[in-house]
Design an enzyme around this catalytic site. Sequence first.
Site, short mmCIF file in Angstrom:
data_model
loop_
_atom_site.label_atom_id
_atom_site.label_comp_id
_atom_site.label_asym_id
_atom_site.label_seq_id
_atom_site.Cartn_x
_atom_site.Cartn_y
_atom_site.Cartn_z
N PRO A 148 0.84 -1.20 0.00
CG PRO A 148 0.06 -0.97 2.19
CD PRO A 148 0.77 -1.93 1.28
CE LYS A 149 2.66 7.30 -3.69
NZ LYS A 149 2.43 8.42 -2.76
CB VAL A 150 1.61 4.18 4.12
CG1 VAL A 150 1.16 4.84 5.42
CG2 VAL A 150 1.45 2.66 4.21
N GLY A 302 -2.86 4.99 -2.68
CA GLY A 302 -2.63 4.14 -3.84
C GLY A 302 -1.83 2.92 -3.44
#
Length: 582
Positions: A148-150, A302
């Site tokens: 996950p794009k934290v 994202g």
Amino acid sequence: MDLSLTLRDLAPGSGVSTIRVFSQRWLAALLWAATFSLCSAAEPPACPEWSPARAQKEIAQLGTQIETWDHAFYVEHRSLVDDAVYDQARSRLANWNMCFPMVAHNASQSPVRYPLSHPIAQTGLDKLRDVAEVRRWLALREDVWIQPKVDGVAVTLVYRRGKLAQMISRGNGERGQDWTHHALVIPAIHNSIPDRREELVLQGELYWQLDGHIQAESHFNARGRAAGAMASNNLSEKQRLSLAVFVWDWPRGPASMPERLSALKTLGYDTSPYTHPVGSVEDAQKWRELWYRQPQPFATDGIVLRRGDRPEGNSWQAQPPTWAAAWKHPAISALAEVTGVEFPVGRTGKIVPVVTLAPTQLGDREIRRVSSGSFQRWLELDVRPGDQLRIGLAGQTIPQIRDVILRATERAPLRIPDPHQYHMLSCWRPTVGCEQQFLARVHWLGEQLEFRGMGEARWLSLLEGGLLPDLLAWSELSSRQLTRVPGIGDKRAEKITDSFQRARELSFYHWMRALGMPAASSFDEHFWRRETFASLVDRDPEEWQNFPGIGASRSQEIVAFLQHPEVEQLQRKLSGMGISGF
């Protein structure tokens, strides 16, 4: 690949020599051209039809706005605008610079002093725009993993002989700010690790912990919360306990992803539940959708795709690599250029301005029109052609205007109707200035009387053909007259006249609702079975207020409607037609 993201990541002093050799005037134009030549086959946006003087004002204004955003982002650690809008603004400025190179404006970022060097450069990420780009990217690579794009702020953690020595903000990728004093008091960041090597460098995202956060349903500004905490002199108790780090890579760690994940777990930074191999675009879609719509302990914007066998960290540079890329969630906002403003008048006289836009991609939709919400809000926003708006989706479906990002330097004149001239009892006939409200009235009437084949366009054709001098003129039209209207043949004309005839058999309630009587649907079937037009007219406002849900204002509206001369004239005509209740 989205080079506009790189622009935000390249602060002054980044050391990217290929940027410095070009003059500021041509920088944006060069990057704009590269974006289109390298990333897609899309046609470049058309150049605005501006005079040189106006071009200079428009370009300078947009450049200044971007500089304001940059100063807030890099110096004050505040994000004033979503990434998608920022990227679009940068792209638009680059396009305008290319169109008008003699007045180009580079929108340089405010100088920021970053005291600490990163032991390993922090790379940016190119953005993959859609499924097709993700598929192409994956087709050229093996050993790809997804995370996950934290949504937080990027940091470097430096451990020396097992002790936390530094936490450095991303900064320009090569140098950053010293956040070590904050890191030492955040429980989720380990002050010591079971690895005593001389220097161990981790890269990750400092984020604000959330409980059961569903990204698709919330737009909590997690990045702003984390950045704001770092900008403070001392962390509060809540900030200390709410911050954590998602370690996305160990630049000098084990060579393979499984080995790195296992070793990171030993260090106390277990990201294996959020790191998975992907072999296809379908795999990527599955994880992206899951992290977007299912509860997570952090906000995301994202997913990130990265090769497990990426190069060793010493070769990394402060620019997007070829071995990792981001695929962001659907944008929650977009920058849209206004092309026009319409002022439709509804059946009740309400004017809700509609703003027309240059085609604008918002998530997976193309937006061309957006309502201003109300005439008053349009007045407050004063939206004109050439303005740049920030638009978003209300309830994930309805486009809405968030605010005006930039106003056109030259305000276009508009023909603005006077809202005081239109009300519930105006425009019963298509006189000059009343065409829109009259059409709305007759279209509503047709829907309530269940006319088949009579949409707005067909009513307009009848009006333009001189066949609708009043609200009931359709009742006298023959099939032969209808066939003279463009688009109406013999069979269509027969169906329409049949609908007209069937309407005569409908109930009194249907007709009163079709005429637009206020609150007609508030009264039950028993009420309407015993009523006539005469009995309705006989009641005064006080009597109407005896009915549930009818207050003083509504009762006055009902009486005014029933006693209006145009309504009385319609009643006489309907009585002559033999319609029940009249």
